[in-house]
Design a protein around this motif. Structure first.
Motif, mmCIF file in Angstrom:
data_model
loop_
_atom_site.group_PDB
_atom_site.id
_atom_site.type_symbol
_atom_site.label_atom_id
_atom_site.label_comp_id
_atom_site.label_asym_id
_atom_site.label_seq_id
_atom_site.Cartn_x
_atom_site.Cartn_y
_atom_site.Cartn_z
ATOM 1 N N LYS A 496 0.833 -1.206 0.000
ATOM 2 C CA LYS A 496 0.000 0.000 0.000
ATOM 3 C C LYS A 496 0.872 1.263 0.000
ATOM 4 O O LYS A 496 0.567 2.247 -0.689
ATOM 5 N N LYS A 497 1.953 1.248 0.776
ATOM 6 C CA LYS A 497 2.841 2.404 0.822
ATOM 7 C C LYS A 497 3.507 2.631 -0.532
ATOM 8 O O LYS A 497 3.630 3.771 -0.995
ATOM 9 N N GLN A 498 3.919 1.516 -1.191
ATOM 10 C CA GLN A 498 4.514 1.647 -2.517
ATOM 11 C C GLN A 498 3.518 2.214 -3.520
ATOM 12 O O GLN A 498 3.868 3.067 -4.353
ATOM 13 N N ASP A 499 2.264 1.753 -3.438
ATOM 14 C CA ASP A 499 1.237 2.275 -4.342
ATOM 15 C C ASP A 499 0.987 3.767 -4.088
ATOM 16 O O ASP A 499 0.819 4.558 -5.041
ATOM 17 N N GLN A 500 0.961 4.145 -2.806
ATOM 18 C CA GLN A 500 0.755 5.556 -2.487
ATOM 19 C C GLN A 500 1.916 6.408 -2.988
ATOM 20 O O GLN A 500 1.719 7.499 -3.543
ATOM 21 N N ASP A 501 3.149 5.901 -2.783
ATOM 22 C CA ASP A 501 4.317 6.656 -3.258
ATOM 23 C C ASP A 501 4.295 6.775 -4.780
ATOM 24 O O ASP A 501 4.632 7.841 -5.345
ATOM 25 N N ALA A 502 3.917 5.684 -5.453
ATOM 26 C CA ALA A 502 3.852 5.742 -6.914
ATOM 27 C C ALA A 502 2.779 6.717 -7.379
ATOM 28 O O ALA A 502 2.973 7.468 -8.361
ATOM 29 N N ALA A 503 1.628 6.722 -6.677
ATOM 30 C CA ALA A 503 0.560 7.653 -7.043
ATOM 31 C C ALA A 503 0.995 9.099 -6.822
ATOM 32 O O ALA A 503 0.721 9.998 -7.644
ATOM 33 N N MET A 504 1.705 9.348 -5.703
ATOM 34 C CA MET A 504 2.186 10.702 -5.436
ATOM 35 C C MET A 504 3.225 11.118 -6.464
ATOM 36 O O MET A 504 3.245 12.270 -6.927
ATOM 37 N N ALA A 506 3.425 10.037 -9.557
ATOM 38 C CA ALA A 506 2.723 10.270 -10.816
ATOM 39 C C ALA A 506 2.007 11.611 -10.793
ATOM 40 O O ALA A 506 1.990 12.355 -11.792
ATOM 41 N N ALA A 507 1.409 11.937 -9.643
ATOM 42 C CA ALA A 507 0.722 13.222 -9.528
ATOM 43 C C ALA A 507 1.715 14.369 -9.641
ATOM 44 O O ALA A 507 1.439 15.409 -10.262
#
Length: 519
Positions: A496-504, A506-507
Motif C-alpha cells: 500500500k505504501k509503494q502504491d501511495q508513493d507511486a501515485a504521489m 505520478a501526480a
C-alpha cells in the motif's frame, strides 16, 4: 533402579483385562483380519483362512484401512501444519508466528514422507478395523544415522494396555519373541547379565520372551521404556522421553473398557452368519453335483451313522413300491433362496465397514442425485471417530516427531504444542472437508455483502462492512494453502505504501508537466 516386581504386577493386571476382551479379538482375527494375527502363537506359514468361506469381511477390512489412510493421513501429502493458536489475536503477531512455524512444519513433515511410515500406518489401520491399532515410533539406531526414525506397526495381539487417570493410557506392555543375538543387536548399549552372556555364547539363535514395557511416570512427567526378560533379575535397557513412543488408536470405546471396538465388531453378527450361509451353500452345491444316494438295507435306517457329504450312500429299508430300486438319488437342495440372502448380507457387511465404492462403469445407470448423496455419505463416514483418531494418532505423532527432530539437532527449539499458543492444524482430506463447510458460511456472507453493495451503489460499501483481505487470508490458511503463497499483513502495508508513493510521484510528474506546458 526399576522395580520389576511392581512392573510384573501391573502387567498381570493388564493381562486380566485383556483376557476378558480376547474372545472379541479372536473372532475379528478369524473372520476379518486373519493375516494380522501374530505368528508367535499360530506359527509361521499358517494358512489362517481354512475356516473362512466368504472373503467379504477380509476384503472390506483392507478397503477400510485404505479409506482411513486416505481420509486421515494420505501418503505423499502435507497432512498437518503448525500454526498460532486461538489465543494469538494480533494479526501482525499471527503472521510473524506463522512465518516462523512454517519451516519447522516442513522439517517435521519430512519424517512422514518416507515409505516406512505409510506402510506402518496401513498395517495399523487394518488392526483399527477391529477397534485398536498400534505403532511404535523409535529413533533410529546408532548404526543408521541417515534415517530419521523407525516406524513399526505392532499387532494388537502382542500388546497389553493399562487404563490410567481420565481414561488415558498409562502403560503399554509389549511381549515379543527374539533370539539372544537380535536382543543384543537391538539394544547394544543394554546391560547383559551372566545368564544372557552365556546364552549369547552357547545358543545365540535361541528365542526367548522379551518384554518391552512403556509406562508413564507422573512425578517425572516422562515416559519410561523398560526392556527386560526372565533370564535376569534386572532390566536389560531403559530410557526416557517426553512424548510417548507409541501411537495407540481406538476407533470407539465402550464405557469401562480400555480397548476399542471397530466396524468389524459392529458387523460381526452378519459376518458370522454370512460365513455359515456360504459354507452351507458350498455344501449344498457339492451335494447337487455329486448327490446323496439311498441304498436298500434290511435293517432300520440310522441317521446318526449317515454322513452328510457328497457321494454318500445311505442304507434304507426301501426306495419305493415293491422295495423299489436298489439305489436312488436323494433330492437336491435349492440354492436360489440362499443366493438372495448372501447378497443382502454382503451389502450389509460392506455398508458397516464403509466399503461402499461408486458403481462400476458397466453397472446400472445411477442418477446424479444418488451418486452425490453416496459421495457425501462416504465423506462423513469417519466423522464420529474423527476426533478420537486425531487425538490418538495425528497430534501424538507430530509431537513425537518434533522431539526426535530436536534430539537430532534438526530444529533449534522444541516448541510445546498446547493447542492454545501453538496448535497442530490437520490438513487431511477429511479435515479440509470440515473446514470447507465452515468457510462456506464466510464466503456466502461476503457474496451477500457484495450483492447488497452493488444494489445500494455506495462506493466502498464492501470495505466498510467486511475485512476482505483478512477474511480471504484466513480462508486460505483454513484450506491448507502454504504460507509462501499468502501475503502477510506487513507485506500488504508495504505494498500500500509503494502504491501511495507511486501515485504521489505520478501526480507530481503530472503537475510538473502542466506547469511546463503553461510556460
Amino acid at each position: 533402579m526399576v522395580d520389576l516386581s511392581a512392573l510384573k504386577k501391573r502387567r498381570n493386571g493388564a493381562q486380566r483385562e485383556r483376557d476378558a476382551f480376547q474372545p472379541l479379538l479372536d473372532e475379528a482375527y478369524q473372520y476379518a483380519i486373519p493375516f494380522r494375527k501374530s505368528a508367535a502363537k499360530t506359527g509361521k506359514g499358517d494358512k489362517r483362512v481354512n475356516d473362512v468361506f466368504d472373503h467379504t469381511a477380509i476384503d472390506s477390512a483392507f478397503r477400510f484401512a485404505g479409506k482411513v489412510q486416505q481420509d486421515l493421513w494420505p501418503a505423499g501429502q502435507d497432512n498437518f501444519e503448525l500454526e498460532p493458536g486461538p489465543v494469538v489475536l494480533d494479526e501482525n503477531e499471527r503472521d510473524k508466528m506463522s512465518k516462523q512455524l512454517a519451516p519447522i512444519s516442513k522439517i517435521v513433515q519430512a519424517f512422514f514422507d518416507d515409505g516406512d511410515f505409510d506402510m506402518a500406518f496401513h498395517e495399523m489401520a487394518l488392526d483399527l478395523s477391529a477397534g485398536n491399532g498400534a505403532m511404535l515410533l523409535n529413533p533410529p539406531g546408532p548404526d543408521e544415522p541417515e534415517k530419521l526414525w523407525e516406524p513399526i506397526s505392532v499387532p494388537i495381539e502382542e500388546l497389553l494396555i493399562e487404563n490410567g487417570p481420565n481414561n488415558r493410557i498409562s502403560a503399554i506392555f509389549w511381549k515379543r519373541k527374539m533370539s539372544v543375538r537380535v536382543l543384543q543387536d537391538t539394544w547394544p548399549e543394554g546391560k547383559f547379565g551372566e545368564n544372557l552372556k552365556k546364552l549369547l555364547k552357547e545358543k545365540p539363535e535361541g528365542e526367548i520372551d522379551v518384554n518391552v514395557d512403556t509406562v508413564w511416570v507422573p512425578k517425572e512427567r516422562r515416559w519410561r521404556m523398560i526392556v527386560w526378560c526372565n533370564k535376569q533379575e534386572t532390566a536389560v535397557f531403559q530410557n526416557e522421553s517426553r512424548t510417548c513412543p507409541w501411537l495407540f488408536a481406538r476407533y470407539f470405546r465402550v464405557p469401562g473398557e480400555a480397548y476399542g471396538r471397530g466396524p468389524v465388531m459392529l458387523a460381526m453378527p452378519t459376518i458370522k452368519t454370512l460365513n455359515t450361509a456360504a459354507r452351507l451353500q458350498l455344501q449344498a452345491a457339492a451335494i447337487a453335483m455329486l448327490g446323496i444316494y439311498t441304498t436298500v438295507d434290511d435293517g432300520v435306517f440310522n441317521p446318526d451313522l449317515a454322513s452328510l457329504e457328497p457321494g454318500a450312500f445311505w442304507k434304507v429299508a426301501r426306495n419305493g413300491g415293491a422295495l423299489g430300486p436298489s439305489i436312488n438319488r436323494f433330492p437336491d437342495p435349492r440354492l436360489d433362496l440362499s443366493n438372495l440372502v448372501l447378497n443382502d448380507m454382503r451389502m450389509g457387511v460392506k455398508a458397516t465397514m464403509m466399503d461402499q465404492s461408486l458403481p462400476a462403469d458397466g453397472a446400472a445407470v445411477r442418477s446424479a442425485t444418488e451418486i452425490l448423496e453416496r459421495v457425501k455419505r462416504l465423506a462423513s463416514d469417519h466423522l464420529g471417530a474423527y476426533g478420537r483418531l486425531v487425538k490418538e494418532i495425528v497430534i501424538p505423532a507430530v509431537k513425537r516427531a518434533m522431539e526426535i527432530a530436536y534430539n537430532k539437532g534438526l530444529i533449534s527449539d522444541e516448541i510445546p504444542i498446547d493447542q492454545l499458543l501453538v496448535r497442530v492444524r490437520v490438513k487431511s482430506p477429511l479435515a479440509l472437508a470440515r473446514e470447507a463447510q465452515r468457510v462456506e458460511k464466510v464466503i456466502q456472507w461476503l457474496q451477500m455483502v457484495i450483492s447488497i453493495g452493488a444494489a445500494v451503489g455506495q462506493p466502498g460499501f464492501l470495505q466498510q462492512i467486511a475485512k476482505v483481505e483478512t477474511a480471504l487470508t484466513q480462508i486460505g490458511r483454513d484450506l491448507g494453502v502454504p504460507e509462501m503463497f499468502i501475503v502477510s499483513e506487513k507485506e500488504r502495508e508495504e505494498k500500500k505504501k509503494q502504491d501511495q508513493d507511486a501515485a504521489m510521484a505520478a501526480a507530481a510528474l503530472a503537475a510538473a508537466g502542466e506547469v511546463t506546458g503553461a510556460q
